[in-house]
Design an enzyme around this catalytic site. Structure first.
Site, PDB file in Angstrom:
ATOM      1  N   HIS B  12      -5.592   0.022 -11.909  1.00  0.00           N
ATOM      2  CA  HIS B  12      -4.888  -1.234 -12.194  1.00  0.00           C
ATOM      3  C   HIS B  12      -5.483  -2.402 -11.400  1.00  0.00           C
ATOM      4  O   HIS B  12      -4.776  -3.363 -11.086  1.00  0.00           O
ATOM      5  CB  HIS B  12      -3.378  -1.074 -11.987  1.00  0.00           C
ATOM      6  CG  HIS B  12      -2.950  -0.702 -10.589  1.00  0.00           C
ATOM      7  ND1 HIS B  12      -1.875   0.112 -10.342  1.00  0.00           N
ATOM      8  CD2 HIS B  12      -3.444  -1.030  -9.365  1.00  0.00           C
ATOM      9  CE1 HIS B  12      -1.724   0.245  -9.036  1.00  0.00           C
ATOM     10  NE2 HIS B  12      -2.660  -0.444  -8.432  1.00  0.00           N
ATOM     11  N   HIS B  59       2.162  -5.121  -5.193  1.00  0.00           N
ATOM     12  CA  HIS B  59       1.177  -5.545  -4.196  1.00  0.00           C
ATOM     13  C   HIS B  59       1.581  -6.903  -3.640  1.00  0.00           C
ATOM     14  O   HIS B  59       0.896  -7.900  -3.859  1.00  0.00           O
ATOM     15  CB  HIS B  59      -0.211  -5.650  -4.822  1.00  0.00           C
ATOM     16  CG  HIS B  59      -0.666  -4.422  -5.540  1.00  0.00           C
ATOM     17  ND1 HIS B  59      -0.190  -4.071  -6.783  1.00  0.00           N
ATOM     18  CD2 HIS B  59      -1.545  -3.455  -5.192  1.00  0.00           C
ATOM     19  CE1 HIS B  59      -0.775  -2.941  -7.171  1.00  0.00           C
ATOM     20  NE2 HIS B  59      -1.600  -2.543  -6.229  1.00  0.00           N
ATOM     21  N   HIS B 194     -11.067   4.170  -3.318  1.00  0.00           N
ATOM     22  CA  HIS B 194     -11.450   2.859  -2.801  1.00  0.00           C
ATOM     23  C   HIS B 194     -10.760   2.622  -1.466  1.00  0.00           C
ATOM     24  O   HIS B 194      -9.736   3.224  -1.164  1.00  0.00           O
ATOM     25  CB  HIS B 194     -11.149   1.718  -3.776  1.00  0.00           C
ATOM     26  CG  HIS B 194      -9.709   1.442  -4.098  1.00  0.00           C
ATOM     27  ND1 HIS B 194      -8.858   2.368  -4.676  1.00  0.00           N
ATOM     28  CD2 HIS B 194      -8.957   0.307  -3.955  1.00  0.00           C
ATOM     29  CE1 HIS B 194      -7.659   1.817  -4.876  1.00  0.00           C
ATOM     30  NE2 HIS B 194      -7.684   0.569  -4.437  1.00  0.00           N
ATOM     31  N   GLU B 241      -3.346   5.913  -3.747  1.00  0.00           N
ATOM     32  CA  GLU B 241      -2.421   5.583  -4.840  1.00  0.00           C
ATOM     33  C   GLU B 241      -2.621   6.484  -6.053  1.00  0.00           C
ATOM     34  O   GLU B 241      -1.775   6.492  -6.957  1.00  0.00           O
ATOM     35  CB  GLU B 241      -2.530   4.096  -5.226  1.00  0.00           C
ATOM     36  CG  GLU B 241      -3.831   3.691  -5.853  1.00  0.00           C
ATOM     37  CD  GLU B 241      -3.927   2.179  -6.117  1.00  0.00           C
ATOM     38  OE1 GLU B 241      -2.996   1.430  -5.774  1.00  0.00           O
ATOM     39  OE2 GLU B 241      -4.957   1.747  -6.660  1.00  0.00           O
TER      40      GLU B 241
END
Ligand code: FE
Ligand code: FE
Lengths: 126, 285, 285, 126
Positions: B12, B59, B194, B241
């Site tokens: 995302h 976020h 990441h 995540e």
């Protein structure tokens, strides 16, 4: 002692990986005033007020002197060290027109171009 | 009863949405990613659900750090697209499905999942980018109403991978017990490997990602045995995540059929992937 | 390691606090209640813990209905006393114990409890009235720092009684694994039977309350077998908050020693009770 | 299907007890604008604004016409029926100097005195 929950007994515990800041509860407590300030920068009106008087804006959110210095100096590493969450710190970077790759360069001691080149070459390896 | 017809796992990353919003999908640095979406999008266009459940995290846009829920569910009939600081994405607001939300909430709480209820929520790129990956040109509205389920992946302690998978399994039972006949799509979002901050920023781990991609299809239990430490070490501090994919996978049958998958490095600082799974038993030959 | 030295169950009716704040504890309608507190207060004064964990619910003062967590924990070092609409109670603000809060959070999430974290929280009568029941004259400060744990008892679906007891058991393990030597008091608040709205408003059920009072000491498992329907029918729509006593009880040993209990009708619309349990094995003779 | 959680398999399910409003998710959705308005009345400043213009204050919170009518008429039963939580509705009652026993009288069709007397006699029985 019984196993109280499926999905519970495995996988917990603390995290410690070299070169990897962990945004844990203690860090979040340390950074909450600063992170709230960063989150506020989502609105144009707040960005204008921040720009007009960065120190005053920081003070109104109750940042510590160290945190305020880090923000005013754009010391991105210090913001992380002082409890900033990267997702919150990034709001300020965006305001400044800085990319996540620029920040990556700062955190890894290289330039944005080198950092980007490393990503394009498949990413950096741990 | 409602039925999960497919599961879609997708990154995302905000820049994927930005590339679409700015018409850059044919640029050299993006073309391979978007070409890789095409087969999934074509199949999804033929298999439109009545409602979608999107597992995602916020976020710093819809939720502040004063309240950090481990698992949460939205029960509204409308979710505004958040302004993340550069204007709202030019995409439709999200229509909710409160009846399904409340049914899922009741079933999950009865099964011992301690959800937080959001009656009001602005949704950020964590939810809207996956909708764009699925439906690049929604026009006036997304294909169907959405139930948002949020997972804390930002602030340690995150729920364990095993707990996420258990939530998904309970979610599958909750969907099956909904009294209306509904076709449901489930989106698990985020990942793949990441890391944004620290000396290890820019970390990508294609071997781990390949293992995860294979195991999420064929052996998800294997992924539930990994600890937080394993995820952060192998997938990066933000790659953890990927545990949200396990919520989606838990809601599906033990055997699923992969329709398509694609892996691409880098989207911003991230190894971006899409994986689409058909949840209906293969037609007998 | 930290150790639970006592558990205190007590109603948290706001008028109990108001009677104290206004010096009415000797009035005819209140005297029996406050006389009933005296033996518990005397024992507690001799057994001061290093930290207290208060299980309670908010009543439209610290949390609004846009976010309703099933279970939550405060991790702050300071909790302001809420202004509930008639000025703050004239009692000290609450000092937190963030280190213990974060340890409990980590342990409980690892055990599969999906807590919401409050980094900022105003505490209302649900928390301060129990502190006043314990310590009528705190002076400048309450006897020790406090960790607030919140339970959704207001908006259906509440957690089940069984889930509350399981949370308490995990809380007990989490306390025991805290690396520092701390003496801990645990307060379970709310109840007993009452109902505020509907044609059944004013409902009080002393038989159920007596059964609950007995069973919470000697056979708490029996109380975990009761459903939400059972609690609402037998204890009233607000009496269901007695499930919070089970969190406290779960954190204690299987065998506890009752120090004192008292039952009083009515405090406002509520059957008010106090029950104090010693958690240390009786000294060998 | 396995038992996923200790403390889970027993005790769930819906609640339906005669004479007993259940503040469930659908009710809370219906009442959220009105309940938010009630919660705002914790501050003296909000109470003043409400008193100065009750209808305007309700409108600024987005109450439905029915909800606004219930509030302006002090129709306590209607507030509950239209999604009010008793803990929120009580904020308005407090402003008006009304006690929970007064509300109890309204809900049970008796006077405050009779309701209080019933409580003093040991409470009402279901
Ligand atoms: Fe994310
Ligand atoms: Fe209460």
């Amino acid at each position: 002692m019984s196993s109280p929950t499926a999905g519970a007994p495995t996988g917990g515990g603390r995290v410690d990986v070299p070169g990897t800041p962990i945004f844990d509860g203690a860090t979040s407590r340390r950074g909450i005033r600063m992170n709230k300030m960063f989150m506020s920068l989502r609105t144009a009106e707040a960005r204008e007020r921040f720009t007009a008087d960065e120190a005053g804006y920081c003070a109104s959110f109750g940042l510590s002197a160290e945190q305020q210095r880090a923000v005013l100096d754009r010391d991105w590493q210090a913001m992380i060290d002082l409890g900033g969450s990267i997702f919150y710190v990034y709001k300020l970077a965006m305001m400044d027109g800085r990319s996540m790759q620029y920040l990556g360069g700062v955190f890894t001691g290289t330039s944005e171009e080198e950092f980007l080149a490393a990503l394009r070459a498949g990413g950096r390896r741990g | 009863m409602a039925e999960v017809i497919w599961g879609l796992a997708t990154s995302h990353v905000p820049s994927i949405g930005a590339a679409m919003d700015r018409g850059k999908t044919e640029d050299a640095s993006w073309k391979d990613l978007f070409d890789g979406y095409a087969p999934a999008r074509a199949w999804l266009a033929e298999h439109r659900p009545d409602v979608a459940i999107v597992i995602y995290n916020d976020h710093a846009n819809g939720i502040d750090l004063d309240v950090v829920p481990t698992f949460a569910i939205g029960t509204s009939d409308h979710y505004d697209v958040a302004d993340e600081g550069f204007g709202k994405r030019p995409v439709p607001d999200v229509v909710g499905h409160p009846e399904l939300s409340l049914h899922l909430l009741e079933s999950l709480v009865d099964e011992g999942f301690d959800l937080t209820v959001f009656q009001e929520l602005d949704v950020d790129h964590g939810l809207t980018v996956p909708l764009s990956v699925w439906t690049p040109d929604p026009g006036e509205a997304w294909p169907c109403p959405v139930v948002p389920i949020l997972v804390n992946v930002i602030q340690y302690p995150q729920p364990t991978a095993a707990r996420c998978y258990a939530l998904g399994q309970a979610l599958g039972r909750a969907i099956a017990s909904f009294p209306q006949d509904l076709k449901v799509g489930v989106l698990g979002t985020g990942g793949m490997s990441h890391q944004l901050a620290g000396a290890r920023a820019g970390f990508i781990n294609p071997e781990f990602d390949a293992m995860f991609m294979e195991a999420v299809e064929t052996d998800p239990e294997r992924l539930t045995a990994l600890s937080r430490q394993d995820y952060v070490r192998e997938a990066g501090s933000e790659g953890i995540e990927m545990i949200m994919w396990l919520v989606m996978r838990g809601a599906m049958r033990a055997e699923v059929t992969k329709v398509h998958s694609h892996y691409f490095v880098p989207a911003s600082n991230t190894a971006a992937a899409v994986a689409l799974f058909d949840n209906r038993a293969p037609a007998t030959a």
